[in-house]
Design a protein around this motif. Structure first.
Motif, PDB file in Angstrom:
ATOM      1  N   THR A 113       0.862  -1.180   0.000  1.00 32.26           N
ATOM      2  CA  THR A 113       0.000   0.000   0.000  1.00 32.26           C
ATOM      3  C   THR A 113       0.902   1.234   0.000  1.00 32.26           C
ATOM      4  OG1 THR A 113      -0.045   0.171   2.416  1.00 32.26           O
ATOM      5  CG2 THR A 113      -1.758  -1.216   1.367  1.00 32.26           C
ATOM      6  N   GLN A 114       0.303   2.370  -0.255  1.00 31.46           N
ATOM      7  CA  GLN A 114       1.071   3.616  -0.177  1.00 31.46           C
ATOM      8  C   GLN A 114       1.578   3.827   1.247  1.00 31.46           C
ATOM      9  OE1 GLN A 114      -1.635   6.540  -1.794  1.00 31.46           O
ATOM     10  NE2 GLN A 114      -0.842   6.229  -3.868  1.00 31.46           N
ATOM     11  N   GLN A 115       0.790   3.441   2.221  1.00 31.30           N
ATOM     12  CA  GLN A 115       1.193   3.563   3.626  1.00 31.30           C
ATOM     13  C   GLN A 115       2.442   2.719   3.899  1.00 31.30           C
ATOM     14  OE1 GLN A 115      -0.270   5.484   6.132  1.00 31.30           O
ATOM     15  NE2 GLN A 115       1.439   4.851   7.412  1.00 31.30           N
ATOM     16  N   GLN A 116       2.443   1.478   3.407  1.00 29.36           N
ATOM     17  CA  GLN A 116       3.580   0.585   3.638  1.00 29.36           C
ATOM     18  C   GLN A 116       4.848   1.104   2.960  1.00 29.36           C
ATOM     19  OE1 GLN A 116       1.450  -2.837   2.139  1.00 29.36           O
ATOM     20  NE2 GLN A 116       1.489  -3.823   4.168  1.00 29.36           N
ATOM     21  N   LEU A 117       4.736   1.582   1.728  1.00 33.46           N
ATOM     22  CA  LEU A 117       5.907   2.137   1.061  1.00 33.46           C
ATOM     23  C   LEU A 117       6.372   3.400   1.771  1.00 33.46           C
ATOM     24  CD1 LEU A 117       7.994   2.005  -1.156  1.00 33.46           C
ATOM     25  CD2 LEU A 117       6.388   3.224  -2.661  1.00 33.46           C
ATOM     26  N   GLY A 118       5.425   4.179   2.250  1.00 35.69           N
ATOM     27  CA  GLY A 118       5.772   5.370   3.014  1.00 35.69           C
ATOM     28  C   GLY A 118       6.591   5.037   4.252  1.00 35.69           C
TER      29      GLY A 118
END
Length: 79
Positions: free
Chosen positions: A21-26
């Motif tokens: 997810t974008q959260q995980q990559l963040g």
């Protein structure tokens, strides 16, 4: 700018291929999901430090991320 377009597309494709997810990559980059969203939409670029982290995480070359080459071959140390 062509490089920004390739960077945003390649980050999106690599993130999706890995199922992040974008959260995980963040979290990997020390950024918010909103920053990742802006990076993937082309509304934001990134620093050299973050570019290196992206390349290391996805095991692709920075040249690939920047659109200098279409060869994603990782040239860093094997883990």
């Amino acid at each position: 700018m062509k490089t920004t377009l390739l960077l945003k597309d390649r980050v999106y494709q690599l993130r999706k291929a890995e199922g992040l997810t974008q959260q995980q990559l963040g979290e990997v980059l020390g950024l918010t999901h909103k920053s990742i969203s802006m990076l993937e939409s082309g509304g934001r670029s990134t620093t050299i430090d973050k570019l290196v982290i992206l390349a290391e995480h996805f095991h692709v070359s920075t040249d690939y991320l920047l659109g200098i080459t279409d060869d994603p071959t990782w040239r860093g140390p094997e883990e």
